[in-house]
Design a protein around this motif. Structure first.
Motif, PDB file in Angstrom:
ATOM      1  N   ARG A 177       9.667-134.106  42.101  1.00 41.24           N
ATOM      2  CA  ARG A 177      10.063-135.603  41.704  1.00 41.24           C
ATOM      3  C   ARG A 177       9.391-136.109  40.452  1.00 41.24           C
ATOM      4  O   ARG A 177       9.739-136.783  39.752  1.00 41.24           O
ATOM      5  CB  ARG A 177       9.470-136.486  43.102  1.00 41.24           C
ATOM      6  CG  ARG A 177      10.478-136.144  44.070  1.00 41.24           C
ATOM      7  CD  ARG A 177      10.079-137.072  45.496  1.00 41.24           C
ATOM      8  NE  ARG A 177      10.796-136.828  46.623  1.00 41.24           N
ATOM      9  CZ  ARG A 177      10.342-136.137  47.488  1.00 41.24           C
ATOM     10  NH1 ARG A 177       8.955-136.423  47.917  1.00 41.24           N
ATOM     11  NH2 ARG A 177      11.112-135.924  48.781  1.00 41.24           N
ATOM     12  N   VAL A 178       7.879-135.864  40.460  1.00 38.28           N
ATOM     13  CA  VAL A 178       7.204-136.062  39.334  1.00 38.28           C
ATOM     14  C   VAL A 178       7.430-135.374  37.948  1.00 38.28           C
ATOM     15  O   VAL A 178       7.779-136.530  37.083  1.00 38.28           O
ATOM     16  CB  VAL A 178       5.657-135.630  39.616  1.00 38.28           C
ATOM     17  CG1 VAL A 178       4.791-135.714  38.415  1.00 38.28           C
ATOM     18  CG2 VAL A 178       5.055-136.574  40.738  1.00 38.28           C
ATOM     19  N   THR A 228      10.344-136.209  33.005  1.00 41.00           N
ATOM     20  CA  THR A 228      11.888-135.921  32.018  1.00 41.00           C
ATOM     21  C   THR A 228      12.420-137.311  31.829  1.00 41.00           C
ATOM     22  O   THR A 228      13.243-137.225  30.745  1.00 41.00           O
ATOM     23  CB  THR A 228      12.441-134.804  32.765  1.00 41.00           C
ATOM     24  OG1 THR A 228      11.593-133.812  33.022  1.00 41.00           O
ATOM     25  CG2 THR A 228      13.527-134.331  31.725  1.00 41.00           C
ATOM     26  N   THR A 229      12.851-137.826  32.763  1.00 39.27           N
ATOM     27  CA  THR A 229      13.780-139.181  32.690  1.00 39.27           C
ATOM     28  C   THR A 229      13.201-140.068  31.790  1.00 39.27           C
ATOM     29  O   THR A 229      13.679-140.643  30.837  1.00 39.27           O
ATOM     30  CB  THR A 229      13.990-139.758  34.195  1.00 39.27           C
ATOM     31  OG1 THR A 229      14.438-138.786  34.905  1.00 39.27           O
ATOM     32  CG2 THR A 229      14.856-140.993  33.796  1.00 39.27           C
ATOM     33  N   MET A 230      11.797-140.135  31.827  1.00 36.84           N
ATOM     34  CA  MET A 230      11.007-141.447  30.914  1.00 36.84           C
ATOM     35  C   MET A 230      10.983-140.727  29.636  1.00 36.84           C
ATOM     36  O   MET A 230      11.291-141.640  28.727  1.00 36.84           O
ATOM     37  CB  MET A 230       9.575-141.467  31.411  1.00 36.84           C
ATOM     38  CG  MET A 230       9.730-142.172  32.840  1.00 36.84           C
ATOM     39  SD  MET A 230      10.321-143.776  33.180  1.00 36.84           S
ATOM     40  CE  MET A 230       8.732-144.664  32.470  1.00 36.84           C
ATOM     41  N   LEU A 231      10.636-139.583  29.474  1.00 39.98           N
ATOM     42  CA  LEU A 231      10.816-138.870  28.183  1.00 39.98           C
ATOM     43  C   LEU A 231      12.202-139.076  27.406  1.00 39.98           C
ATOM     44  O   LEU A 231      12.257-139.302  26.222  1.00 39.98           O
ATOM     45  CB  LEU A 231      10.256-137.558  27.991  1.00 39.98           C
ATOM     46  CG  LEU A 231       8.987-137.451  28.326  1.00 39.98           C
ATOM     47  CD1 LEU A 231       8.450-135.917  28.519  1.00 39.98           C
ATOM     48  CD2 LEU A 231       7.897-138.215  27.085  1.00 39.98           C
ATOM     49  N   PRO A 277      16.648-143.715  23.229  1.00 39.38           N
ATOM     50  CA  PRO A 277      17.522-144.903  23.186  1.00 39.38           C
ATOM     51  C   PRO A 277      16.672-145.966  23.361  1.00 39.38           C
ATOM     52  O   PRO A 277      17.061-147.460  22.880  1.00 39.38           O
ATOM     53  CB  PRO A 277      18.066-144.655  24.499  1.00 39.38           C
ATOM     54  CG  PRO A 277      18.253-143.404  24.865  1.00 39.38           C
ATOM     55  CD  PRO A 277      16.789-142.862  24.166  1.00 39.38           C
ATOM     56  N   VAL A 278      15.516-146.376  24.018  1.00 36.78           N
ATOM     57  CA  VAL A 278      14.788-147.461  24.140  1.00 36.78           C
ATOM     58  C   VAL A 278      14.118-147.782  22.691  1.00 36.78           C
ATOM     59  O   VAL A 278      14.277-148.994  22.103  1.00 36.78           O
ATOM     60  CB  VAL A 278      13.686-147.310  25.024  1.00 36.78           C
ATOM     61  CG1 VAL A 278      12.899-148.706  24.983  1.00 36.78           C
ATOM     62  CG2 VAL A 278      14.324-147.459  26.438  1.00 36.78           C
TER      63      VAL A 278
END
Length: 127
Positions: free
Chosen positions: A87-88, A93-96, A101-102
């Motif tokens: 999960r961590v 990976t999702t945040m990176l 795009p952000v």
């Protein structure tokens, strides 16, 4: 050419990460990432006639990113329970993956949704 040099920097960074064993991991991680970001910024600010400078900064950024990422991953694996590691790391990976795009959205003019171009002139950076 630029991506090939970045790949060479990443490979060299991986080899260096196996040879180096930092004692103060947090300071090492933060310093590597900060310096990698600085090298990345210097890549973008390199004048058009100095491609070699941009390529060198891009390679250095890849090298420093791996030098920070390797001990960060090892540190997370040691402090996270095995049941939470999946999960961590998927959240990390999702945040990176969202950073690109952000960052692009932050560079857009919110009212007319067009990029704000920056140009390099002999006198400096021109908005």
């Amino acid at each position: 050419m630029m991506e090939g040099l970045a790949g060479a920097g990443v490979i060299l960074g991986g080899l260096m990460a196996t040879a180096l064993r930092p004692r103060r991991k947090i300071v090492w991680i933060l310093g590597s990432f900060a310096t990698s970001c600085f090298a990345l910024a210097m890549t973008g600010l390199a004048p058009a006639g100095m491609l070699w400078l941009g390529a060198a900064c891009w390679s250095l950024s890849g090298l420093l990113y791996i030098l920070g990422s390797t001990p960060m991953t090892a540190l997370l694996q040691t402090i996270m329970p095995s049941s939470l590691q999946g999960r961590v790391f998927s959240l990390l990976t999702t945040m990176l993956a969202m950073a690109g795009p952000v960052g692009l959205m932050l560079g857009m003019d919110p009212w007319i949704a067009r990029p704000r171009p920056l140009a390099w002139d002999d006198g400096g950076l021109i908005p």
